[in-house]
Design an enzyme around this catalytic site. Structure first.
Site, PDB file in Angstrom:
ATOM      1  N   ASP A 191       0.864  -1.187   0.000  1.00  0.00           N
ATOM      2  CA  ASP A 191       0.000   0.000   0.000  1.00  0.00           C
ATOM      3  C   ASP A 191       0.897   1.232   0.000  1.00  0.00           C
ATOM      4  O   ASP A 191       1.418   1.641   1.043  1.00  0.00           O
ATOM      5  CB  ASP A 191      -0.914  -0.026   1.227  1.00  0.00           C
ATOM      6  N   ASP A 225      28.342   1.202 -61.114  1.00  0.00           N
ATOM      7  CA  ASP A 225      27.663   2.039 -60.124  1.00  0.00           C
ATOM      8  C   ASP A 225      26.988   3.230 -60.806  1.00  0.00           C
ATOM      9  O   ASP A 225      26.688   3.200 -62.001  1.00  0.00           O
ATOM     10  CB  ASP A 225      28.664   2.473 -59.043  1.00  0.00           C
ATOM     11  N   TRP A 227      21.029  -1.482 -54.361  1.00  0.00           N
ATOM     12  CA  TRP A 227      19.854  -0.615 -54.173  1.00  0.00           C
ATOM     13  C   TRP A 227      20.237   0.475 -53.178  1.00  0.00           C
ATOM     14  O   TRP A 227      20.368   0.223 -51.992  1.00  0.00           O
ATOM     15  CB  TRP A 227      18.690  -1.446 -53.654  1.00  0.00           C
ATOM     16  N   ASP A 228      20.400   1.691 -53.682  1.00  0.00           N
ATOM     17  CA  ASP A 228      20.899   2.783 -52.842  1.00  0.00           C
ATOM     18  C   ASP A 228      19.766   3.710 -52.423  1.00  0.00           C
ATOM     19  O   ASP A 228      18.683   3.736 -53.026  1.00  0.00           O
ATOM     20  CB  ASP A 228      21.970   3.570 -53.607  1.00  0.00           C
ATOM     21  N   CYS A 231      21.716  -0.609 -49.618  1.00  0.00           N
ATOM     22  CA  CYS A 231      22.646   0.491 -49.343  1.00  0.00           C
ATOM     23  C   CYS A 231      21.852   1.753 -49.061  1.00  0.00           C
ATOM     24  O   CYS A 231      20.818   1.993 -49.676  1.00  0.00           O
ATOM     25  CB  CYS A 231      23.583   0.706 -50.539  1.00  0.00           C
ATOM     26  N   ASP A 266      29.920   4.028 -46.416  1.00  0.00           N
ATOM     27  CA  ASP A 266      30.637   4.692 -47.510  1.00  0.00           C
ATOM     28  C   ASP A 266      32.096   4.941 -47.148  1.00  0.00           C
ATOM     29  O   ASP A 266      32.904   5.279 -48.016  1.00  0.00           O
ATOM     30  CB  ASP A 266      29.969   6.031 -47.851  1.00  0.00           C
TER      31      ASP A 266
END
Length: 723
Positions: free
Chosen positions: A53, A363, A474-475, A523, A545
């Site tokens: 309590d 790239d 896939w950036d 990426c 990077d």
């Protein structure tokens, strides 16, 4: 079935040979946490909840002043009726209030693990699932807590499903995926923090009173904070000690937090970041939250990491790539940037083939008028001045040389200077009357729109359907701003951040399922969206990077807390390094890159003959031991000291290798004996450099002597074959 229910004592026991997780029901209404830790043969309730309590406490049971929700260890929070700690959900009802009363109603135990619609999640082989239904009778709302446990992993997964059975629309203002109250505050908080080119820095600090929180509101999981936290005993190290780890399978805005509360417990909560989220939940509709992985280790951080590594390789990445060796690649970015012609690319490909490289990756810069970063994103037509026969023609020539061919895309972006933006300016994320903010001279496509998703699916399919592309990078090179959509009404604009992620997942699900033979690499300027949500579709990620060997030794070390090396793209790049200007020798760059997913990112035509020969030797060595480096068990042996020295071990049934990175040379160096810890004690290992035979026990406990090194950034390889 590893989930038991005791109807008399009203508790659930999720258990396997490694862990137990126990949930109780108090007063037939409230779901409470009773135990999580090492496996128990059975549970009796010896750790009874203590009721006191306490003054200044609200009491939902007017006959029991010792019962307060603000002191109970809860499995989910309550709202507006007594639990004042951080909440796992918030619902705005039709009358504008945030009060709810979710009480236990029923449960269901099933074998397997459900697929979460529209979301990535762990696959459910050898698992069982508990669904606990909590019900608010006033609003006719249901909240289902999902728990899954594997037969052979010290892991619980959790998520929540909200269902509106009523006649009124309600708004989810917070839809957390899990909450857990642990009965201690004596923990260190572990997180991975950083920035672009400086990802995955380990942070460790004692918990303190109040809320400790990491989050992202950038539209992605972000390089600033991995969607992960762990609570560890203060004595825990790489090799021993208790760890509770939590990882969010989601690629957008998130919040992960711990509250040290007044009565000695720690509340952990993970979910979508609520400040940038809202969801209009219509009658007869439901909303599923992303999944959280809860990982328990008594074998220190290496034990935690081994569970994550095994779990993600076996149950997360696309099935076709679980055991598939990765090719050694050459990426053109740091060699050419935007400036290239097919003739030059083919010369590089010839040298790549001579050195033993297996995959040639073109790239950025191959499409539209993309001669710098100011234009053409969205215009995915080949630049025929650079590639006279287009991508198909170049791919054919690369294949004829005996190499695989890969291609870079940044599908989610659109340049202001592009034909796509001129035709469809409404396809960009935007808020009416406010200017669009550029990042890297580009805007973001509104992936909440189905028409935009379909356009990207069709565009990507037009290239992949040719069968000429073996790999896609896939950036995603900026964070989200002006997060709004012209396709949705005003009262759904706070849904767009989450709808963007759902749109991305729809695209990835369709494309990767349709073309499972293509290797996709995730990426986001490196580690800007390195999270298990993306790994569900793409089995590897460009880690950073920053390709400098010293920086990469730290970045890859941090990410190894969660991901095995095969998931971390790592390249040998030119020196002076393009990010920090540092010069490191080719051996060091090679060994650091081999500690990830191995490749090169430099212009082979500019290298002297002796360096070309050294690269060929590195590749020959790596191919001979590729299975070890890609699928061996990875253990950290030495956290980086103030001179950046660090070390790790990779081992399988046949061989073992230690890579020791010396960092900065220094005077008066103490003698260093590096212990391997994880070899088989009784096994005999032959040193492949000296021929000496050594027991695993000797290497584990006596260690190997690190020689005196008078050179910055030198790296040593110790390599043994099991006899």
């Amino acid at each position: 079935m590893p989930i038991l229910y005791d109807s008399e004592k009203q508790f659930f026991h999720l258990t396997n040979s490694q862990i137990s997780y126990v949930i109780g029901i108090e007063k037939d209404r409230y779901l409470v946490h009773r135990y999580f830790g090492s496996a128990l043969p059975f549970y009796t309730g010896s750790n009874a909840l203590q009721r006191i309590d306490r003054g200044f406490a609200t009491n939902p049971d007017e006959l029991d002043r010792s019962f307060s929700l603000n002191a109970l260890p809860m499995e989910t929070s309550t709202q507006g009726n007594g639990d004042h700690r951080i909440s796992n959900y918030q619902i705005r009802s039709a009358n504008g209030s945030n009060v709810t009363n979710f009480f236990y109603r029923s449960h269901k135990i099933t074998s397997g693990k459900p697929v979460l619609p529209g979301l990535p999640s762990l696959r459910g082989e050898q698992a069982a699932t508990l669904e606990v239904s909590l019900y608010d009778a006033v609003q006719d709302l249901e909240m289902v807590l999902l728990y899954s446990i594997y037969d052979d992993q010290p892991v619980i997964t959790r998520s929540v499903r909200f269902e509106n059975h009523g006649t009124n629309t309600v708004f989810l203002e917070n839809a957390g995926s899990m909450m857990l109250d642990l009965p201690s505050t004596q923990f260190d908080l572990i997180t991975l923090n950083g920035a672009h080119t400086n990802e995955a820095n380990l942070s460790r600090q004692p918990l303190h009173a109040g809320i400790q929180k990491i989050e992202s509101s950038r539209g992605t999981s972000s390089p600033q904070h991995q969607p992960f936290l762990a609570l560890a005993d203060p004595s825990t190290n790489e090799f021993q000690g208790e760890v509770y780890a939590f990882h969010f399978i989601y690629s957008g805005n998130f919040a992960a937090q711990v509250e040290v509360e007044q009565y000695g417990s720690s509340r952990i909560q993970l979910g979508i970041q609520p400040e940038t989220f809202e969801w209009r939940l219509e009658p007869k509709q439901d909303f599923q939250t992303p999944e959280v992985v809860i990982n328990y280790s008594t074998a220190g951080f290496n034990g935690m990491s081994q569970t994550f590594h095994d779990l993600y390789q076996q149950h997360l990445v696309p099935a076709a790539w679980q055991k598939q060796e990765r090719p050694i690649l050459l990426n053109t970015w740091e060699a050419n940037y935007f400036d290239f012609h097919e003739t030059e690319l083919l010369r590089q490909a010839d040298l790549a083939k001579e050195t033993g490289i297996e995959l040639f990756v073109l790239d950025d810069g191959w499409f539209g008028q993309r001669n710098d970063d100011t234009s053409s994103l969205g215009d995915w037509q080949e630049n025929l001045e650079k590639l006279p026969q287009g991508i198909a023609g170049l791919a054919d020539k690369i294949h004829q040389k005996g190499l695989q061919f890969g291609l870079w895309f940044e599908p989610e972006m659109i340049s202001r200077n592009s034909q796509l933006f001129k035709t469809h300016p409404d396809w960009a994320l935007q808020v009416p009357d406010y200017p669009l903010t550029e990042g890297r001279r580009q805007y973001v496509l509104d992936l909440s729109q189905t028409v935009v998703q379909d356009y990207l699916i069709e565009m990507l399919s037009s290239y992949l359907a040719t069968g000429k592309i073996d790999y896609i990078k896939w950036d995603m090179n900026r964070h989200l701003t002006e997060v709004g959509s012209l396709a949705f009404p005003a009262n759904q604009q706070k849904e767009i951040s989450h709808r963007y992620v759902l749109g991305l997942y729809r695209i990835l699900e369709i494309i990767t399922s349709k073309y499972p033979e293509c290797l996709f690499e995730n990426c986001s300027s490196g580690g800007g969206r390195f999270d298990p949500g993306m790994m569900h579709y793409m089995p590897q990620t460009w880690t950073s990077d920053n390709t400098d060997a010293l920086c990469r030794s730290q970045i890859q070390y941090g990410y190894s807390y969660l991901y095995p090396p095969i998931m971390m793209g790592a390249h040998v790049s030119p020196v002076p390094n393009h990010q920090v200007g540092r010069i490191t020798n080719l051996q060091t760059r090679g060994l650091i890159a081999m500690s990830g997913n191995f490749g090169y990112e430099l212009d082979l035509t500019n290298l002297p003959a002796n360096q070309q020969a050294e690269i060929a030797q590195q590749i020959t060595f790596y191919k001979a031991h590729r299975s070890l480096f890609q699928f061996g068990r990875f253990y950290r042996l030495q956290p980086a000291n103030e001179f950046f020295a660090t070390a790790w071990l990779v081992v399988n049934k046949e061989e073992a290798a230690v890579i020791y990175f010396n960092g900065l040379a220094r005077p008066a160096v103490p003698v260093k004996y590096l212990k391997t810890h994880y070899l088989e004690d009784q096994a005999i290992y032959q040193d492949l450099a000296t021929g000496q035979q050594i027991s695993g026990a000797e290497l584990n406990y006596a260690g190997i002597t690190i020689p005196r090194i008078k050179e910055d950034f030198a790296t040593l390889l110790f390599h043994w074959k099991k006899c």
